[in-house]
Design a protein around this motif. Structure first.
Motif, PDB file in Angstrom:
ATOM      1  N   ILE A  29       0.945  -1.099  -0.084  1.00 13.39           N
ATOM      2  CA  ILE A  29       0.142  -0.036  -0.186  1.00 13.39           C
ATOM      3  C   ILE A  29       1.004   1.140   0.004  1.00 13.39           C
ATOM      4  CG2 ILE A  29      -1.795   1.241   1.286  1.00 13.39           C
ATOM      5  CD1 ILE A  29      -2.773  -1.246   2.473  1.00 13.39           C
ATOM      6  N   TRP A  30       0.600   2.177  -0.808  1.00 17.56           N
ATOM      7  CA  TRP A  30       1.325   3.298  -0.941  1.00 17.56           C
ATOM      8  C   TRP A  30       0.338   4.784  -0.975  1.00 17.56           C
ATOM      9  CZ3 TRP A  30       0.734   0.605  -5.337  1.00 17.56           C
ATOM     10  CH2 TRP A  30       0.471   1.330  -6.447  1.00 17.56           C
ATOM     11  N   GLY A  31       0.820   5.773  -0.449  1.00 19.99           N
ATOM     12  CA  GLY A  31       0.110   7.035  -0.674  1.00 19.99           C
ATOM     13  C   GLY A  31       1.074   7.962  -1.326  1.00 19.99           C
ATOM     14  N   MET A  55      -1.624  23.857 -14.502  1.00 11.92           N
ATOM     15  CA  MET A  55      -1.007  23.235 -13.406  1.00 11.92           C
ATOM     16  C   MET A  55      -2.050  22.363 -12.525  1.00 11.92           C
ATOM     17  SD  MET A  55       1.860  23.295 -14.737  1.00 11.92           S
ATOM     18  CE  MET A  55       2.855  22.592 -13.459  1.00 11.92           C
ATOM     19  N   GLY A  56      -1.601  21.393 -11.967  1.00 16.14           N
ATOM     20  CA  GLY A  56      -2.727  20.824 -11.048  1.00 16.14           C
ATOM     21  C   GLY A  56      -1.805  19.940 -10.045  1.00 16.14           C
ATOM     22  N   TRP A  57      -2.345  19.731  -8.935  1.00 12.75           N
ATOM     23  CA  TRP A  57      -1.880  18.975  -7.855  1.00 12.75           C
ATOM     24  C   TRP A  57      -2.804  17.980  -7.109  1.00 12.75           C
ATOM     25  CZ3 TRP A  57      -4.080  19.660  -3.189  1.00 12.75           C
ATOM     26  CH2 TRP A  57      -4.748  20.531  -2.853  1.00 12.75           C
ATOM     27  N   GLY A  58      -2.464  16.940  -6.730  1.00 19.05           N
ATOM     28  CA  GLY A  58      -3.300  15.793  -6.032  1.00 19.05           C
ATOM     29  C   GLY A  58      -2.385  14.992  -5.408  1.00 19.05           C
ATOM     30  N   GLY A  59      -3.290  14.139  -4.934  1.00 16.39           N
ATOM     31  CA  GLY A  59      -2.923  12.878  -4.209  1.00 16.39           C
ATOM     32  C   GLY A  59      -3.568  11.369  -4.619  1.00 16.39           C
ATOM     33  N   GLU A  60      -2.845  10.363  -4.035  1.00 16.95           N
ATOM     34  CA  GLU A  60      -3.312   9.087  -4.629  1.00 16.95           C
ATOM     35  C   GLU A  60      -3.131   8.149  -3.568  1.00 16.95           C
ATOM     36  OE1 GLU A  60       0.047   6.807  -6.998  1.00 16.95           O
ATOM     37  OE2 GLU A  60      -0.892   8.471  -8.077  1.00 16.95           O
ATOM     38  N   ILE A  61      -3.847   6.952  -3.335  1.00 17.55           N
ATOM     39  CA  ILE A  61      -3.628   6.052  -2.590  1.00 17.55           C
ATOM     40  C   ILE A  61      -3.601   4.544  -3.538  1.00 17.55           C
ATOM     41  CG2 ILE A  61      -4.399   4.713  -0.779  1.00 17.55           C
ATOM     42  CD1 ILE A  61      -5.737   7.003   0.628  1.00 17.55           C
ATOM     43  N   GLY A  62      -2.724   3.914  -3.567  1.00 15.11           N
ATOM     44  CA  GLY A  62      -2.732   2.564  -4.293  1.00 15.11           C
ATOM     45  C   GLY A  62      -2.403   1.145  -3.527  1.00 15.11           C
ATOM     46  N   ASP A  68       2.534  -8.467 -10.449  1.00 16.41           N
ATOM     47  CA  ASP A  68       2.084  -7.938 -11.696  1.00 16.41           C
ATOM     48  C   ASP A  68       0.861  -6.662 -11.729  1.00 16.41           C
ATOM     49  OD1 ASP A  68       3.688  -9.674 -13.712  1.00 16.41           O
ATOM     50  OD2 ASP A  68       2.510 -11.031 -12.520  1.00 16.41           O
ATOM     51  N   TRP A  69       0.092  -6.771 -10.660  1.00 18.84           N
ATOM     52  CA  TRP A  69      -1.185  -5.700 -10.951  1.00 18.84           C
ATOM     53  C   TRP A  69      -1.425  -5.168  -9.629  1.00 18.84           C
ATOM     54  CZ3 TRP A  69      -4.178  -5.228 -15.185  1.00 18.84           C
ATOM     55  CH2 TRP A  69      -3.874  -6.111 -16.155  1.00 18.84           C
ATOM     56  N   GLY A  70      -1.952  -3.918  -9.674  1.00 19.27           N
ATOM     57  CA  GLY A  70      -2.485  -2.900  -8.712  1.00 19.27           C
ATOM     58  C   GLY A  70      -3.456  -2.164  -9.185  1.00 19.27           C
ATOM     59  N   PHE A  71      -3.876  -1.138  -8.227  1.00 17.33           N
ATOM     60  CA  PHE A  71      -4.837  -0.188  -8.362  1.00 17.33           C
ATOM     61  C   PHE A  71      -4.676   1.034  -7.730  1.00 17.33           C
ATOM     62  CE2 PHE A  71      -7.153  -2.277  -5.048  1.00 17.33           C
ATOM     63  CZ  PHE A  71      -7.537  -1.087  -4.468  1.00 17.33           C
ATOM     64  N   ARG A  72      -5.355   2.134  -7.896  1.00 18.54           N
ATOM     65  CA  ARG A  72      -4.798   3.216  -7.198  1.00 18.54           C
ATOM     66  C   ARG A  72      -6.060   4.124  -7.361  1.00 18.54           C
ATOM     67  NH1 ARG A  72      -1.386   6.468 -10.608  1.00 18.54           N
ATOM     68  NH2 ARG A  72      -2.397   6.938 -12.358  1.00 18.54           N
ATOM     69  N   PHE A  73      -6.621   4.809  -6.337  1.00 13.24           N
ATOM     70  CA  PHE A  73      -7.653   5.954  -6.302  1.00 13.24           C
ATOM     71  C   PHE A  73      -7.044   7.406  -6.248  1.00 13.24           C
ATOM     72  CE2 PHE A  73     -10.525   8.651  -3.794  1.00 13.24           C
ATOM     73  CZ  PHE A  73     -11.343   8.773  -4.553  1.00 13.24           C
ATOM     74  N   GLU A  74      -7.466   8.122  -7.120  1.00  9.07           N
ATOM     75  CA  GLU A  74      -6.582   9.565  -7.307  1.00  9.07           C
ATOM     76  C   GLU A  74      -7.605  10.592  -7.102  1.00  9.07           C
ATOM     77  OE1 GLU A  74      -3.850  10.784 -10.934  1.00  9.07           O
ATOM     78  OE2 GLU A  74      -5.821  11.229 -11.388  1.00  9.07           O
ATOM     79  N   VAL A  96     -10.275   6.300 -10.664  1.00  6.02           N
ATOM     80  CA  VAL A  96      -9.609   4.884 -10.369  1.00  6.02           C
ATOM     81  C   VAL A  96      -8.808   4.319 -11.434  1.00  6.02           C
ATOM     82  CG1 VAL A  96     -11.646   3.612 -10.564  1.00  6.02           C
ATOM     83  CG2 VAL A  96      -9.961   2.947  -9.088  1.00  6.02           C
ATOM     84  N   ASP A  97      -7.730   3.853 -11.348  1.00  3.59           N
ATOM     85  CA  ASP A  97      -6.873   3.147 -12.330  1.00  3.59           C
ATOM     86  C   ASP A  97      -6.305   1.860 -11.910  1.00  3.59           C
ATOM     87  OD1 ASP A  97      -6.701   5.402 -14.332  1.00  3.59           O
ATOM     88  OD2 ASP A  97      -5.673   6.354 -12.786  1.00  3.59           O
ATOM     89  N   ALA A  98      -6.410   0.870 -13.037  1.00  5.69           N
ATOM     90  CA  ALA A  98      -5.580  -0.243 -12.835  1.00  5.69           C
ATOM     91  C   ALA A  98      -4.270  -0.129 -13.314  1.00  5.69           C
ATOM     92  CB  ALA A  98      -6.775  -1.397 -13.474  1.00  5.69           C
ATOM     93  N   LEU A  99      -3.314  -0.782 -12.866  1.00  2.92           N
ATOM     94  CA  LEU A  99      -1.872  -0.739 -13.315  1.00  2.92           C
ATOM     95  C   LEU A  99      -1.322  -1.859 -13.416  1.00  2.92           C
ATOM     96  CD1 LEU A  99      -2.657   1.591 -11.032  1.00  2.92           C
ATOM     97  CD2 LEU A  99      -0.036   1.752 -10.700  1.00  2.92           C
ATOM     98  N   TYR A 100      -0.792  -2.306 -14.351  1.00  2.39           N
ATOM     99  CA  TYR A 100       0.028  -3.399 -14.817  1.00  2.39           C
ATOM    100  C   TYR A 100       1.515  -3.343 -14.975  1.00  2.39           C
ATOM    101  CZ  TYR A 100       1.685  -7.517 -17.623  1.00  2.39           C
ATOM    102  OH  TYR A 100       2.535  -8.620 -18.019  1.00  2.39           O
ATOM    103  N   PHE A 101       2.325  -3.881 -14.097  1.00  2.00           N
ATOM    104  CA  PHE A 101       3.780  -3.598 -14.042  1.00  2.00           C
ATOM    105  C   PHE A 101       4.509  -4.669 -14.822  1.00  2.00           C
ATOM    106  CE2 PHE A 101       1.909  -1.997  -9.977  1.00  2.00           C
ATOM    107  CZ  PHE A 101       2.635  -0.988  -9.724  1.00  2.00           C
ATOM    108  N   ILE A 102       5.066  -3.892 -16.017  1.00  2.00           N
ATOM    109  CA  ILE A 102       5.522  -4.642 -16.967  1.00  2.00           C
ATOM    110  C   ILE A 102       7.077  -5.466 -16.440  1.00  2.00           C
ATOM    111  CG2 ILE A 102       6.831  -4.529 -19.117  1.00  2.00           C
ATOM    112  CD1 ILE A 102       5.430  -1.630 -19.412  1.00  2.00           C
ATOM    113  N   ASN A 103       6.703  -7.104 -16.621  1.00  2.00           N
ATOM    114  CA  ASN A 103       7.659  -8.026 -16.292  1.00  2.00           C
ATOM    115  C   ASN A 103       7.930  -7.612 -14.880  1.00  2.00           C
ATOM    116  OD1 ASN A 103       7.831  -9.098 -18.795  1.00  2.00           O
ATOM    117  ND2 ASN A 103       9.553  -7.616 -19.539  1.00  2.00           N
TER     118      ASN A 103
END
Length: 366
Positions: A29-31, A55-62, A68-74, A96-103
């Protein structure tokens, strides 16, 4: 209706991924916080005002569910500048995004759904590339580029993100850093998976150019004997191949009749014998004493022993040969070289013979 169906599909996919990952011990888990450059479609708003970028700024929790796989809320705050007219417009983006970590590396592809609220709400899909650059076990830098598609207007938009994230910990037990190809670089950082076993790799897990410093045909990574001579034939480990050969050195000294005193010693032959003994320090020598035929068998046997012991002691005293390496043996008149009853024959038979044999390794040439 189509928008809601797509959102439901993405949600089901994320829940399915999370469910399949429950048995994994690799959830992280990361923020993070980030800043971004956002390029909006110029004609997105009212006709008399165009907005270029801002410009923009923000935060995410993932959460990384598996290697291989993860997701995050932004959540992000946007501030867009007017290209024509005056002023600026601000708003928010959430999604929300799904993340695929290559190899199973730190590089990933992401995609998801976003709701952007500026002058009104916009339903959008995004697709992009990103990377997590590890600063330490807990801290990492986030870099991303993304493209957005507005379902309502069909307009493309773009963003570039730079941020920093902190790993709060792991769930489901202790995380094990796997190294599938055993190259010393964990899978999460290995950009070249499945490198051959034993290959030398760089910090990214990619094979370095094989080197053979001593040019023996065995690369340095497998060479157990560095700097072998150029002409030596070597085995699979890069070590010289040797064959064993026996080398023999003899020493002959003659004596006067009825005498065990050394005289007229050939210094050259003695020195060659001594040099051989010193070079092959694990060898032992047998010094054999002999007598001529005249005299009794008992007398000749004792005389031959004295002659052998005299030579032995001479080598110990004059050349510091270890006495334990020299054995003195007498044979009397049992091994005559010449059985004739002449002065010359008797002289030839009054002698010392010393023999030493060493088994040495000789390098095999190519």
């Amino acid at each position: 209706m189509k928008k809601h169906t797509l959102a439901l599909g993405v949600s089901i996919a994320l829940l399915s991924t999370y469910s399949n990952a429950q048995a994994s011990s690799e959830k992280e888990i990361w923020g993070g916080l980030f800043g971004e450059y956002y390029s909006v479609y110029p004609e997105k708003f009212e006709p008399n005002t165009a907005y270029d970028s801002g410009m923009g700024w923000g935060g995410e929790i993932g959460m990384k569910l598996t290697p291989d796989w993860g997701f995050r809320f932004e959540v992000a705050k946007l501030d867009l500048d007017a290209e024509r007219g005056s002023g600026s417009i601000t708003g928010e983006r959430i999604g929300v995004d799904a993340l695929y970590f290559i190899n199973q590396s730190n590089y990933y592809i992401f995609g998801g759904l976003k709701n952007q609220r500026l002058d009104e709400s916009y339903r959008m899909a995004d697709l992009g590339l990103g990377a997590h650059w590890q600063l330490s076990d807990k801290w990492k830098v986030i870099t991303e580029i993304a493209g957005y598609y507005d379902f309502g207007q069909g307009n493309p938009e773009y963003s570039a993100k730079l941020g920093v994230a902190y790993s709060f910990g792991k769930t489901g037990g202790q995380r094990v850093s796997k190294d599938t190809d055993n190259d010393g670089v964990i899978d999460q950082r290995d950009l070249c998976p499945n490198t051959p076993f034993g290959a030398t790799v760089d910090a990214d897990g990619c094979t370095l150019k094989a080197t053979d410093s001593d040019q023996d045909g065995v690369i340095d990574a497998k060479d157990q004997c560095a700097n072998t001579p150029m002409n030596d034939k070597v085995d699979a480990n890069g070590c010289s191949i040797f064959s064993e050969e026996s080398k023999t050195m003899s020493l002959k000294i003659l004596f006067d009749n009825n005498s065990s005193k050394l005289k007229n010693i050939d210094a050259t032959s003695v020195q060659e014998f001594v040099d051989f003994m010193r070079r092959y320090a694990t060898t032992d020598a047998v010094i054999e004493g002999y007598a001529s035929a005249p005299g009794t068998d008992e007398y000749n046997m004792k005389l031959s022993v004295k002659r052998a012991e005299a030579v032995r002691q001479y080598l110990v005293d004059q050349y510091n040969i270890d006495s334990a390496r020299l054995e003195a043996v007498g044979y009397g008149e049992t091994k005559l070289l010449d059985k004739a009853n002449t002065r010359e024959a008797h002289q030839k038979n009054r002698r010392i013979e010393a023999y030493v044999t060493a088994t040495v390794k000789i390098a095999v040439s190519k």
